[in-house]
Scaffold this active site. Sequence first.
Site, PDB file in Angstrom:
ATOM      1  N   LYS A 160     -10.816  -2.895  -3.199  1.00  0.00           N
ATOM      2  CA  LYS A 160     -11.670  -1.704  -3.298  1.00  0.00           C
ATOM      3  C   LYS A 160     -10.907  -0.502  -3.802  1.00  0.00           C
ATOM      4  O   LYS A 160     -11.449   0.355  -4.465  1.00  0.00           O
ATOM      5  CB  LYS A 160     -12.190  -1.338  -1.898  1.00  0.00           C
ATOM      6  CG  LYS A 160     -13.226  -2.224  -1.349  1.00  0.00           C
ATOM      7  CD  LYS A 160     -13.758  -1.575  -0.069  1.00  0.00           C
ATOM      8  CE  LYS A 160     -13.677  -2.567   1.069  1.00  0.00           C
ATOM      9  NZ  LYS A 160     -12.434  -2.455   1.851  1.00  0.00           N
ATOM     10  N   LYS A 177       0.825  -1.219   0.000  1.00  0.00           N
ATOM     11  CA  LYS A 177       0.000   0.000   0.000  1.00  0.00           C
ATOM     12  C   LYS A 177       0.853   1.261   0.000  1.00  0.00           C
ATOM     13  O   LYS A 177       0.465   2.273  -0.596  1.00  0.00           O
ATOM     14  CB  LYS A 177      -0.978  -0.007   1.182  1.00  0.00           C
ATOM     15  CG  LYS A 177      -2.098  -1.015   0.949  1.00  0.00           C
ATOM     16  CD  LYS A 177      -3.310  -0.809   1.812  1.00  0.00           C
ATOM     17  CE  LYS A 177      -4.441  -1.699   1.290  1.00  0.00           C
ATOM     18  NZ  LYS A 177      -5.481  -1.973   2.223  1.00  0.00           N
ATOM     19  N   LYS A 187      -4.570  -8.925  -6.106  1.00  0.00           N
ATOM     20  CA  LYS A 187      -5.872  -9.259  -5.511  1.00  0.00           C
ATOM     21  C   LYS A 187      -6.930  -8.220  -5.881  1.00  0.00           C
ATOM     22  O   LYS A 187      -6.616  -7.045  -6.097  1.00  0.00           O
ATOM     23  CB  LYS A 187      -5.762  -9.439  -3.992  1.00  0.00           C
ATOM     24  CG  LYS A 187      -5.770  -8.194  -3.188  1.00  0.00           C
ATOM     25  CD  LYS A 187      -6.060  -8.495  -1.718  1.00  0.00           C
ATOM     26  CE  LYS A 187      -6.160  -7.159  -0.995  1.00  0.00           C
ATOM     27  NZ  LYS A 187      -7.035  -7.087   0.114  1.00  0.00           N
TER      28      LYS A 187
HETATM   29  N1  AQP Z   1      -9.550 -10.192  -3.152  1.00  0.00           N
HETATM   30  C1  AQP Z   1      -9.924 -10.747  -2.011  1.00  0.00           C
HETATM   31  N2  AQP Z   1     -10.123 -12.087  -1.947  1.00  0.00           N
HETATM   32  C2  AQP Z   1     -10.520 -12.685  -0.777  1.00  0.00           C
HETATM   33  N3  AQP Z   1     -10.754 -11.988   0.353  1.00  0.00           N
HETATM   34  C3  AQP Z   1     -10.575 -10.659   0.325  1.00  0.00           C
HETATM   35  N4  AQP Z   1     -10.714  -9.698   1.255  1.00  0.00           N
HETATM   36  C4  AQP Z   1     -10.424  -8.482   0.707  1.00  0.00           C
HETATM   37  N5  AQP Z   1     -10.085  -8.638  -0.572  1.00  0.00           N
HETATM   38  C5  AQP Z   1     -10.160  -9.968  -0.848  1.00  0.00           C
HETATM   39  C6  AQP Z   1     -11.135  -9.942   2.617  1.00  0.00           C
HETATM   40  O1  AQP Z   1     -12.229  -9.078   2.903  1.00  0.00           O
HETATM   41  C7  AQP Z   1     -12.125  -8.671   4.271  1.00  0.00           C
HETATM   42  C8  AQP Z   1     -12.251  -7.183   4.377  1.00  0.00           C
HETATM   43  O2  AQP Z   1     -11.169  -6.547   3.772  1.00  0.00           O
HETATM   44  P1  AQP Z   1     -10.958  -4.988   4.026  1.00  0.00           P
HETATM   45  O3  AQP Z   1     -12.006  -4.238   3.373  1.00  0.00           O
HETATM   46  O4  AQP Z   1     -10.826  -4.696   5.447  1.00  0.00           O
HETATM   47  O5  AQP Z   1      -9.564  -4.638   3.499  1.00  0.00           O
HETATM   48  P2  AQP Z   1      -8.647  -5.262   2.458  1.00  0.00           P
HETATM   49  O6  AQP Z   1      -8.289  -6.639   2.800  1.00  0.00           O
HETATM   50  O7  AQP Z   1      -7.480  -4.347   2.351  1.00  0.00           O
HETATM   51  O8  AQP Z   1      -9.586  -5.254   1.171  1.00  0.00           O
HETATM   52  P3  AQP Z   1      -9.488  -4.326  -0.044  1.00  0.00           P
HETATM   53  O9  AQP Z   1     -10.655  -4.540  -0.898  1.00  0.00           O
HETATM   54  O10 AQP Z   1      -8.145  -4.502  -0.683  1.00  0.00           O
HETATM   55  O11 AQP Z   1      -9.639  -2.887   0.579  1.00  0.00           O
HETATM   56  P4  AQP Z   1      -8.742  -1.633   0.378  1.00  0.00           P
HETATM   57  O12 AQP Z   1      -8.528  -1.518  -1.072  1.00  0.00           O
HETATM   58  O13 AQP Z   1      -9.537  -0.520   0.975  1.00  0.00           O
HETATM   59  O14 AQP Z   1      -7.476  -1.869   1.124  1.00  0.00           O
HETATM   60  C9  AQP Z   1     -10.821  -9.202   4.834  1.00  0.00           C
HETATM   61  O15 AQP Z   1     -11.100 -10.373   5.559  1.00  0.00           O
HETATM   62  C10 AQP Z   1     -10.051  -9.546   3.607  1.00  0.00           C
HETATM   63  O16 AQP Z   1      -9.154 -10.595   3.835  1.00  0.00           O
END
Ligand code: AQP
Length: 349
Positions: free
Chosen positions: A214, A118, A211
């Site tokens: 968001k 990040k 991956k």
């Molecule tokens: N691509 C993914 N595949 C499987 N699980 C996923 N999770 C996120 N992306 C995937 C799981 O969703 C939960 C919540 O995640 P989060 O919103 O707290 O943050 P993150 O993991 O950082 O997800 P994002 O979408 O990548 O958010 P941003 O972009 O805001 O950082 C967690 O249990 C995660 O494992």
Amino acid sequence: MAFKERVFSGMQPTGSLHLGNYLGAMLQWIKLQETHECIYCVVDLHAITQDVEVWGGPVELKKSIRQVTAAYIACGLDPKKSVLFNQSQVPEHAELAWVFNCVARLGWLNRMTQFKEKAGKNRENASVGLYAYPNLMAADILAYRATHVPVGEDQKQHLELARDIAQKFNNDFKPSIEQAGYADGIFFPQPEPVITGPATRVMSLRDGTKKMSKSDPSDLSRINLTDEADVVAKKIQKAKTDPEPLPSEADGLSGRPEAENLVGIYAALSNVSVEKVLSEFGGGQFSGFKKALAELAVEKVGPIGAEMNRLMGDVAEIDRILCDGAARAHAIAKPIMDEVKDVVGFVRS
Ligand code: AQP
């Protein structure tokens, strides 16, 4: 001490939830609420660790917090069965995180791959909050002495860190923990990751090695739970693939990340094995498979988006659910935090 089994997990309100959040975490959350005491949080304190452009500023943040809450409920979480709330309404998260900032070691945080990803090349410009994110996550879990944490695979390393923090806290304060009546010196449990969803790592539709996320600048990289049917179909149609036909065996997917991802999504959404999907579509071109996948995704995601829209029509009700959940969460976390203060040696009235 034997700890009561308790589940905690959360998602960041950094935008609309997507298929990765749903398949990687949410499906497990829904299952667990039938068997366990579950606490599910909208982790808004985590959201602001990224640049304001990522989470969109105050108006957007409020909307995202409510939208993620609506997504929780639309996916099947029941605010009567589970505790649903947003993190910033329960002060113990931030209080315990500060204590953990003083327990965790710099060397531990330096190894965190999510920070490296990040922060990217501009590490010096990343927020201190982004760096200390795993300590806050440990506090989220341990403020409730949660024993089980259902997450996607990307969160495994952070969970290991939470376990290290729990152990170091128990060691550092052993005498006062014992004095407080914990004969075995164990104040915090070692939380267990539950990484068993049908697709624990869903990848970007534009790049099968990244991956689905968001905060990916390309909306085409993900299927949002709020996407309309035609948008879902367009995103799947435009999803990156390779020129080969689909293989008939799972082994044939190795080295083909985009094909593997799409087949994995199909298998997870239809709740069948990858082998079963390939027995149906193996040997065929992507065009036919993508059409079937689009139909399946619309069938599964469409009703969730529609229910989210309905729930978002009554913001006061969403706020009421969050407020009620925060009071229930606070009632669990406050006595634990009071004990933390005693164990550390703070004076309190
Ligand atoms: N691509 C993914 N595949 C499987 N699980 C996923 N999770 C996120 N992306 C995937 C799981 O969703 C939960 C919540 O995640 P989060 O919103 O707290 O943050 P993150 O993991 O950082 O997800 P994002 O979408 O990548 O958010 P941003 O972009 O805001 O950082 C967690 O249990 C995660 O494992």
